[in-house]
Design a protein around this motif. Sequence first.
Motif, short mmCIF file in Angstrom:
data_model
loop_
_atom_site.label_atom_id
_atom_site.label_comp_id
_atom_site.label_asym_id
_atom_site.label_seq_id
_atom_site.Cartn_x
_atom_site.Cartn_y
_atom_site.Cartn_z
N THR A 228 0.86 -1.19 0.00
CA THR A 228 0.00 0.00 0.00
C THR A 228 0.89 1.24 0.00
O THR A 228 1.93 1.25 0.67
CB THR A 228 -0.89 0.03 1.26
N ARG B 87 -1.71 -3.24 -3.70
CA ARG B 87 -3.15 -3.52 -3.68
C ARG B 87 -3.99 -2.28 -3.44
O ARG B 87 -5.12 -2.18 -3.93
CB ARG B 87 -3.46 -4.56 -2.60
N HIS B 88 -3.46 -1.32 -2.66
CA HIS B 88 -4.23 -0.13 -2.31
C HIS B 88 -3.37 1.12 -2.45
O HIS B 88 -2.17 1.09 -2.16
CB HIS B 88 -4.77 -0.22 -0.88
N ASP C 17 -3.96 -2.44 -11.41
CA ASP C 17 -4.72 -3.39 -10.60
C ASP C 17 -4.92 -2.93 -9.16
O ASP C 17 -5.62 -3.59 -8.38
CB ASP C 17 -4.03 -4.76 -10.60
N LYS D 283 -6.37 -0.69 -6.11
CA LYS D 283 -7.60 0.04 -5.83
C LYS D 283 -7.26 1.39 -5.21
O LYS D 283 -6.59 1.45 -4.18
CB LYS D 283 -8.50 -0.76 -4.88
N THR E 165 -8.10 4.76 -3.28
CA THR E 165 -9.01 5.39 -2.32
C THR E 165 -8.75 6.89 -2.34
O THR E 165 -7.66 7.33 -2.00
CB THR E 165 -8.78 4.84 -0.89
N ASP F 282 -16.52 5.81 -7.04
CA ASP F 282 -15.95 4.49 -6.76
C ASP F 282 -14.71 4.60 -5.87
O ASP F 282 -14.54 3.82 -4.92
CB ASP F 282 -15.60 3.76 -8.06
N GLY F 283 -13.84 5.54 -6.19
CA GLY F 283 -12.63 5.72 -5.40
C GLY F 283 -12.92 6.21 -4.00
O GLY F 283 -12.23 5.84 -3.04
N ASN G 88 -14.16 3.25 -1.99
CA ASN G 88 -13.18 2.19 -1.74
C ASN G 88 -12.64 2.24 -0.32
O ASN G 88 -12.01 1.29 0.15
CB ASN G 88 -12.01 2.31 -2.73
N GLU H 1 -13.26 -0.67 1.93
CA GLU H 1 -12.43 -1.86 1.81
C GLU H 1 -11.02 -1.62 2.32
O GLU H 1 -10.45 -2.45 3.02
CB GLU H 1 -12.37 -2.31 0.35
N SER H 2 -10.45 -0.47 1.99
CA SER H 2 -9.06 -0.21 2.36
C SER H 2 -8.89 0.38 3.75
O SER H 2 -7.89 0.13 4.42
CB SER H 2 -8.44 0.75 1.34
#
Length: 360
Positions: free
Chosen positions: A110, A165-166, A185, A187, A189, A310-311, A314, A317-318
């Motif tokens: 991250t 991943r983030h 790939d 995500k 935030t 969407d961001g 997120n 999740e993050s």
Amino acid sequence: MRRGCSYYDMVRKTWRHTNLCEHICNIEGNVPRVRCKSCGKVFRVSAPWAFDSISRYTHRFEMQLIRLAKEMPISAVSREMRVDDSTVWTILDRYVQRRMESHNLEHVHTYYVDEKAMRKGHDYLSTFLDQDHRVIFVGEGNSSDVIHDFMRYLETHGGSVDNIRHVSMDMSGGFKKGNAECFPDAKVTFDRFHVVRHMTDAVNEVRRREYSNLLRAQEEERKALKGQRFLLLRNHKDLGDSERDSIKSLMSMFPDLGRTYIQKESLRATWGMEHKYDARDFLTRWIKESIDTGIKELIRVANTIERHMDGILNWYESRISNGVMEGFNNVLQAIKGRARGYHSFERYRTMIYLRSSGIC
């Protein structure tokens, strides 16, 4: 001695050592030089008390200077060690470069990124922190190129694009473009503090517009609105009773300002839902309500949030936020203020790595 080398000659060399009873101390000695059998070049052998063969200072002297530089302004280090500023910077630059060459980033999954103005104008640097909130990279500028620079640094220091991943960032175009190209790939935030800042900016713009419309209005109304900027920008739950009464009065006097203020405060509920889909439903309604007001400043923010929904969501999740970077920017400002500003990106970067990377 280097492998495949033969003795060439001896040279006399002097190294500056730590002071002895407040007196400058130098070490003198003969150092062998060797010739490489394959290329024919002549090399000086490193002394065991120095970092390398070209250093004019002992290991202990340099480490004492480095320890002081982590706590003191460069000018004070120069006076304490009795060397000029350029010598201090030479030692620091070489030390940081050696340490960063061994930087291992295989653990990074991250990263946080934010920009910082180096001086008035448009000179920026971008700092990257890992999931443990340690500095892993400092790049020049705030365009998509700096994300590419970070990707190259990551991959040459044990890290991998596939491991990321983030990502936490603001909604600036350069960062978004660079991340999409380098870490497709991962995500993203979008930072909640920057999202709310768009709304606080809208409140301030409406306040200014309302005030400009009052130039020929009653003096009492002008006085009521003047000087209320910071009151309107604060979180409503942090206000006292008298301050809340002032807000109610302003909202009744200035409908556009009142409506924008209500939307600013209600937006915070986006991050207080139990589930992500609840937050999406809420934010969708919030966007529609904001557009229906017809207030241009509010409509602009609503459209921005809709494009980045969407961001923003997120986060569920993050659970990461660039509030980490906001705190780190205070550290950067303290570093900069201690030296009364740095005149080059390279020196500013050296001090950031020295004091915040965790490996220097």
